[in-house]
Design a protein around this motif. Structure first.
Motif, short mmCIF file in Angstrom:
data_model
loop_
_atom_site.label_atom_id
_atom_site.label_comp_id
_atom_site.label_asym_id
_atom_site.label_seq_id
_atom_site.Cartn_x
_atom_site.Cartn_y
_atom_site.Cartn_z
N GLN A 92 0.60 -1.42 0.23
CA GLN A 92 -0.73 -0.35 0.64
C GLN A 92 0.66 1.18 0.16
O GLN A 92 2.01 1.35 0.76
N LEU A 93 0.92 1.97 -1.04
CA LEU A 93 1.24 3.41 -1.05
C LEU A 93 0.66 4.19 0.67
O LEU A 93 -0.94 4.21 0.52
N HIS A 94 2.11 4.66 1.29
CA HIS A 94 1.87 5.11 2.67
C HIS A 94 1.26 6.72 3.10
O HIS A 94 2.64 7.56 3.25
N CYS A 95 0.23 6.55 2.80
CA CYS A 95 -0.21 7.82 2.53
C CYS A 95 0.08 8.90 1.88
O CYS A 95 0.96 9.92 2.64
N PRO A 96 0.73 9.28 0.84
CA PRO A 96 1.82 10.02 0.08
C PRO A 96 1.14 11.13 -0.02
O PRO A 96 -0.88 11.06 1.10
N PRO A 97 1.20 11.79 -0.17
CA PRO A 97 0.95 13.82 -0.40
C PRO A 97 -0.53 13.40 -1.33
O PRO A 97 -0.40 12.70 -2.70
N THR A 98 -1.42 14.35 -1.42
CA THR A 98 -1.95 14.48 -2.06
C THR A 98 -2.37 14.19 -3.46
O THR A 98 -3.05 13.88 -4.84
N VAL A 99 -1.40 15.23 -4.37
CA VAL A 99 -1.18 15.16 -5.43
C VAL A 99 -0.82 13.59 -5.91
O VAL A 99 -0.95 13.96 -7.82
N LEU A 100 -0.52 12.96 -5.41
CA LEU A 100 0.27 11.86 -5.82
C LEU A 100 -0.69 10.69 -6.28
O LEU A 100 -0.89 9.84 -7.71
N TYR A 101 -1.82 10.49 -5.86
CA TYR A 101 -3.56 10.14 -6.81
C TYR A 101 -3.60 10.69 -7.83
O TYR A 101 -4.56 9.72 -8.41
N ARG A 102 -3.70 11.48 -8.91
CA ARG A 102 -3.90 12.20 -10.26
C ARG A 102 -2.57 12.08 -10.86
O ARG A 102 -2.45 11.96 -12.24
N GLN A 103 -1.69 11.35 -10.42
CA GLN A 103 -0.12 10.83 -11.10
C GLN A 103 -0.25 9.40 -11.82
O GLN A 103 0.06 8.41 -10.82
N SER A 104 -0.82 8.78 -12.92
CA SER A 104 -0.52 7.51 -13.43
C SER A 104 0.19 6.88 -13.49
O SER A 104 0.18 5.65 -13.34
N GLU A 105 1.12 7.84 -13.50
CA GLU A 105 2.64 6.98 -13.94
C GLU A 105 2.82 6.19 -12.91
O GLU A 105 3.73 4.83 -12.38
N VAL A 106 2.75 6.84 -11.65
CA VAL A 106 3.10 6.24 -10.44
C VAL A 106 2.22 4.31 -10.38
O VAL A 106 3.00 3.74 -9.63
N PHE A 107 1.22 4.45 -10.92
CA PHE A 107 0.40 3.61 -10.54
C PHE A 107 0.69 2.27 -11.62
O PHE A 107 0.86 1.00 -11.17
N GLU A 108 1.13 2.49 -12.24
CA GLU A 108 1.71 1.92 -13.82
C GLU A 108 2.79 1.27 -13.18
O GLU A 108 3.14 0.26 -13.84
N VAL A 109 3.53 2.17 -12.59
CA VAL A 109 5.17 1.70 -11.86
C VAL A 109 4.64 0.30 -10.91
O VAL A 109 5.25 -0.64 -10.98
N LEU A 110 3.34 0.78 -10.15
CA LEU A 110 3.04 -0.60 -9.36
C LEU A 110 2.28 -1.86 -10.18
O LEU A 110 2.59 -2.89 -9.68
N ASP A 111 2.08 -1.45 -11.36
CA ASP A 111 1.60 -2.82 -12.41
C ASP A 111 2.30 -3.78 -13.07
O ASP A 111 2.79 -4.79 -12.94
#
Length: 327
Positions: free
Chosen positions: A119-138
């Protein structure tokens, strides 16, 4: 013990699970012998889900769970978290290299070949709009480093943003009798997206045990002493953001609702499980007795509509104005 599906993971998890923050650190002195006894007792009682993080005791909590895996053949699910090791903790730090480094460290601490849930651990709010981070997790899923991923959030708005990413399997969010907003503003969307909900801080940092008093002392390294105004991390993590005196007053209003033979903590946990969208509550425990008390809540009878209405009335009268607009 009762069990529910954990969203898209497909895991069956115990409705009362084990939150391992307290055996790692920032809750005062920890005793590893007692911590291990608590972990073993959890398995004895049918608890199948253990939630930890790489920063709980700088990995100490993860290493205790690894020891449990060595000592017990019982299958169980481990969820950990990544991101809070960043300094400064900014969205730009959530790079593929950093996340890979954090995950590989957790793999080593937990002695696992692949992490069940990260689980991403309470990251800054702006991160939830950054699809590239979730693509990394994929990609990490495809590479076999992790099996599933989710997020741990502070805000309901962050939870809603997170589940727009189709492979987010779980959301961990503060939910208890002093934090009703998730039920009102998030649960329906999570159900529609088949996202599992992990109810964290279910006892409002101990307030909902009914054992705290105005003069209860807290150790200097206990976040309930040093983070009441958000000095170290989000204020909502400590007493769910409720002012301490208000919380104590609310507890006195709740006491008459608790059936004979049931503790206030068990009542508070059973209240959480009245919401079918919640996969599990994850109270902490530092000794076997606390585990036994927590686990017993899973098998209590359902609360009555009158009890549910009364809990909401206490929230509306005393708590809502302090927390509802902020989280």
């Amino acid at each position: 013990m009762q069990y529910r599906k954990l969203g898209k993971t497909g895991y069956d998890v115990s409705t009362i699970s084990f939150g391992a923050w307290a055996i790692g650190g920032t809750w005062g002195q920890v005793d590893d012998t007692q911590s291990m006894a608590a972990l073993h007792r959890a398995l004895d009682l049918g608890i199948t889900f253990f939630d930890t993080a790489d920063v709980y005791g700088d990995g100490h909590s993860e290493r205790l769970i690894a020891r449990l895996r060595r000592e017990r053949p019982d299958p169980f699910i481990v969820a950990t978290k990544a991101g809070r090791r960043l300094d400064p903790h900014v969205a730009g730090g959530y790079t593929e290299a950093n996340l890979r480094r954090f995950i590989e460290r957790s793999l080593k601490n937990l002695e696992m070949d692949a992490l069940d849930l990260v689980q991403l651990h309470c990251p800054p709010t702006v991160l939830y709009r950054q699809s590239e981070v979730f693509e990394v997790l994929d990609r990490f899923v495809q590479d076999g480093l992790i099996r599933h991923y989710g997020v741990s959030v502070e805000l309901v708005s962050e939870a809603l943003e997170a589940i727009r990413h189709e492979n987010v399997a779980t959301v961990q969010i503060i939910f208890n009798a002093f934090r009703l907003k998730p039920a009102d503003a998030f649960f329906a969307a999570a159900r529609a997206a088949n996202v599992g909900i992990l109810a964290r801080v279910p006892l409002a940092s101990g307030l909902l045990t009914g054992k705290l008093r105005a003069d209860t002392p807290f150790a200097a390294d206990d976040h309930r002493a040093f983070n009441r105004q958000g000095e170290a991390f989000d204020k909502g993590e400590t007493f769910s953001g409720v002012e301490y005196a208000t919380g104590l007053e609310a507890v006195e209003r709740l006491r008459p609702l608790v059936p004979q033979g049931v503790t206030l903590a068990q009542f508070a946990l059973r209240w959480i499980l009245m919401f079918p969208e919640v996969s599990c509550a994850i109270p902490g425990a530092r000794n076997p007795q606390q585990v036994e008390s927590n686990a017993a809540a899973a098998d209590l009878p359902p609360l009555t509509p009158e009890q549910m209405d009364a809990v909401r009335a206490v929230y509306d009268d005393l708590i809502r104005a302090q927390v509802h607009p902020h989280w």
